[in-house]
Design a protein around this motif. Structure first.
Motif, PDB file in Angstrom:
ATOM      1  N   VAL A   1       0.861  -1.174   0.000  1.00 34.88           N
ATOM      2  CA  VAL A   1       0.000   0.000   0.000  1.00 34.88           C
ATOM      3  C   VAL A   1       0.901   1.229   0.000  1.00 34.88           C
ATOM      4  CG1 VAL A   1      -1.783   1.242   1.266  1.00 34.88           C
ATOM      5  CG2 VAL A   1      -1.754  -1.251   1.286  1.00 34.88           C
TER       6      VAL A   1
ATOM      7  N   ASP B   1      -9.918  -5.892  11.924  1.00 33.44           N
ATOM      8  CA  ASP B   1      -8.683  -5.177  11.620  1.00 33.44           C
ATOM      9  C   ASP B   1      -8.152  -4.533  12.897  1.00 33.44           C
ATOM     10  OD1 ASP B   1     -10.391  -3.044  11.978  1.00 33.44           O
ATOM     11  OD2 ASP B   1      -9.914  -2.064  10.089  1.00 33.44           O
TER      12      ASP B   1
ATOM     13  N   ASP C   1      -7.095   3.160  -0.863  1.00 34.63           N
ATOM     14  CA  ASP C   1      -6.611   1.854  -1.287  1.00 34.63           C
ATOM     15  C   ASP C   1      -6.602   0.849  -0.136  1.00 34.63           C
ATOM     16  OD1 ASP C   1      -4.201   3.064  -3.701  1.00 34.63           O
ATOM     17  OD2 ASP C   1      -6.322   2.649  -3.882  1.00 34.63           O
ATOM     18  N   GLU C   2      -6.252   1.287   1.052  1.00 29.94           N
ATOM     19  CA  GLU C   2      -6.228   0.383   2.204  1.00 29.94           C
ATOM     20  C   GLU C   2      -7.625  -0.148   2.492  1.00 29.94           C
ATOM     21  OE1 GLU C   2      -5.299   0.564   6.932  1.00 29.94           O
ATOM     22  OE2 GLU C   2      -3.960   1.685   5.611  1.00 29.94           O
ATOM     23  N   ARG C   3      -8.608   0.700   2.422  1.00 30.52           N
ATOM     24  CA  ARG C   3      -9.992   0.267   2.668  1.00 30.52           C
ATOM     25  C   ARG C   3     -10.455  -0.706   1.590  1.00 30.52           C
ATOM     26  NH1 ARG C   3     -12.054   6.267   4.276  1.00 30.52           N
ATOM     27  NH2 ARG C   3     -11.069   6.292   6.311  1.00 30.52           N
TER      28      ARG C   3
ATOM     29  N   LYS D   1      -8.751  -4.028   2.223  1.00 32.09           N
ATOM     30  CA  LYS D   1      -9.349  -4.754   3.350  1.00 32.09           C
ATOM     31  C   LYS D   1     -10.657  -5.419   2.935  1.00 32.09           C
ATOM     32  CE  LYS D   1      -7.334  -2.198   7.209  1.00 32.09           C
ATOM     33  NZ  LYS D   1      -7.621  -1.294   8.360  1.00 32.09           N
TER      34      LYS D   1
ATOM     35  N   ARG E   1       2.337  -2.460   4.401  1.00 30.90           N
ATOM     36  CA  ARG E   1       1.711  -3.580   3.690  1.00 30.90           C
ATOM     37  C   ARG E   1       0.644  -4.193   4.580  1.00 30.90           C
ATOM     38  NH1 ARG E   1       6.199  -7.254   0.840  1.00 30.90           N
ATOM     39  NH2 ARG E   1       4.886  -7.062  -0.964  1.00 30.90           N
ATOM     40  N   LEU E   2      -0.408  -4.635   3.925  1.00 26.65           N
ATOM     41  CA  LEU E   2      -1.431  -5.362   4.664  1.00 26.65           C
ATOM     42  C   LEU E   2      -1.044  -6.835   4.725  1.00 26.65           C
ATOM     43  CD1 LEU E   2      -4.819  -3.887   3.397  1.00 26.65           C
ATOM     44  CD2 LEU E   2      -3.647  -3.443   5.548  1.00 26.65           C
TER      45      LEU E   2
ATOM     46  N   GLN F   1      -5.617   5.818   2.648  1.00 21.75           N
ATOM     47  CA  GLN F   1      -6.911   5.327   3.114  1.00 21.75           C
ATOM     48  C   GLN F   1      -7.782   4.668   2.051  1.00 21.75           C
ATOM     49  OE1 GLN F   1      -7.808   4.881   6.174  1.00 21.75           O
ATOM     50  NE2 GLN F   1      -5.905   5.788   6.860  1.00 21.75           N
TER      51      GLN F   1
ATOM     52  N   LYS G   1      -1.551  -4.001   9.390  1.00 23.13           N
ATOM     53  CA  LYS G   1      -0.677  -3.248   8.494  1.00 23.13           C
ATOM     54  C   LYS G   1       0.700  -3.208   9.126  1.00 23.13           C
ATOM     55  CE  LYS G   1      -0.365   1.180   6.112  1.00 23.13           C
ATOM     56  NZ  LYS G   1      -1.011   2.478   5.937  1.00 23.13           N
TER      57      LYS G   1
END
Length: 176
Positions: free
Chosen positions: A20, A126, A28-30, A33, A145-146, A26, A141
């Motif tokens: 990420v 999360d 892209d992270e959302r 997820k 990276r997730l 935010q 995270k």
């Protein structure tokens, strides 16, 4: 192995390994997820196959709601379609096949898990440290990276199994 399964595994691997970028934070992270949740469902086996629709319950309102709404109606698990249902901490969880608990709802985890008491409901969060408190999968995270951790002991208690390939992609598997 079927082409469909290989395609799903490749998609999961790409989602898990894709870093990420801090500049994209935010949004892209959302989205990632939400993609993780969708893929976790694909690689989970319930003791009795879920019935139509596949109900993904979400505790309260979360920052992922917009992205989770995009999963509505998508096919999972041999053609079942995802139905998103928002529940409050004291609502009935009957009919939920999976439950997502956002970090903002962490104070409700013990009560909700106590009410599930071994029911075959895949639990995903999360919230940092919530796999240690009984959630089955924890998205985290690390280094931009997730990744995810799996509490296999809790999954087994609910007679839920995960694909061995998914477990290999986990950054940590407890109770294995």
């Amino acid at each position: 192995m079927s082409r469909h399964v290989l395609h799903r595994l490749a998609a999961l691997a790409m989602a898990l390994l894709w870093p990420v970028a801090p500049a994209l934070a935010q949004v892209d992270e959302r989205a990632l997820k939400a993609a993780y949740l969708f893929n976790f469902i694909q690689f989970t086996q319930w003791p009795v196959p879920p019935e139509e629709p596949f109900r993904l319950c979400v505790l309260g309102r979360t920052p992922l709601d917009e992205h989770l709404a995009r999963l509505e109606g998508k096919p999972v698990l041999n053609g079942l379609h995802v139905s998103i249902r928002h529940v409050m901490p004291r609502d009935s969880l009957a009919g939920c096949h999976a439950l997502y608990v956002d970090d903002s709802q962490r104070q409700q985890v013990d009560e909700v898990l106590g009410r599930l008491a071994g029911a075959p409901v895949l639990t995903i969060t999360d919230g940092d440290g919530l796999a240690d408190r009984g959630m089955m999968i924890e998205i985290h995270k690390r280094d931009a990276r997730l990744g995810f951790e799996v509490n296999l002991k809790m999954a087994r208690r609910a007679n839920i199994n995960f694909s061995a390939r998914m477990l290999k992609l986990a950054s940590y598997v407890a109770g294995g």
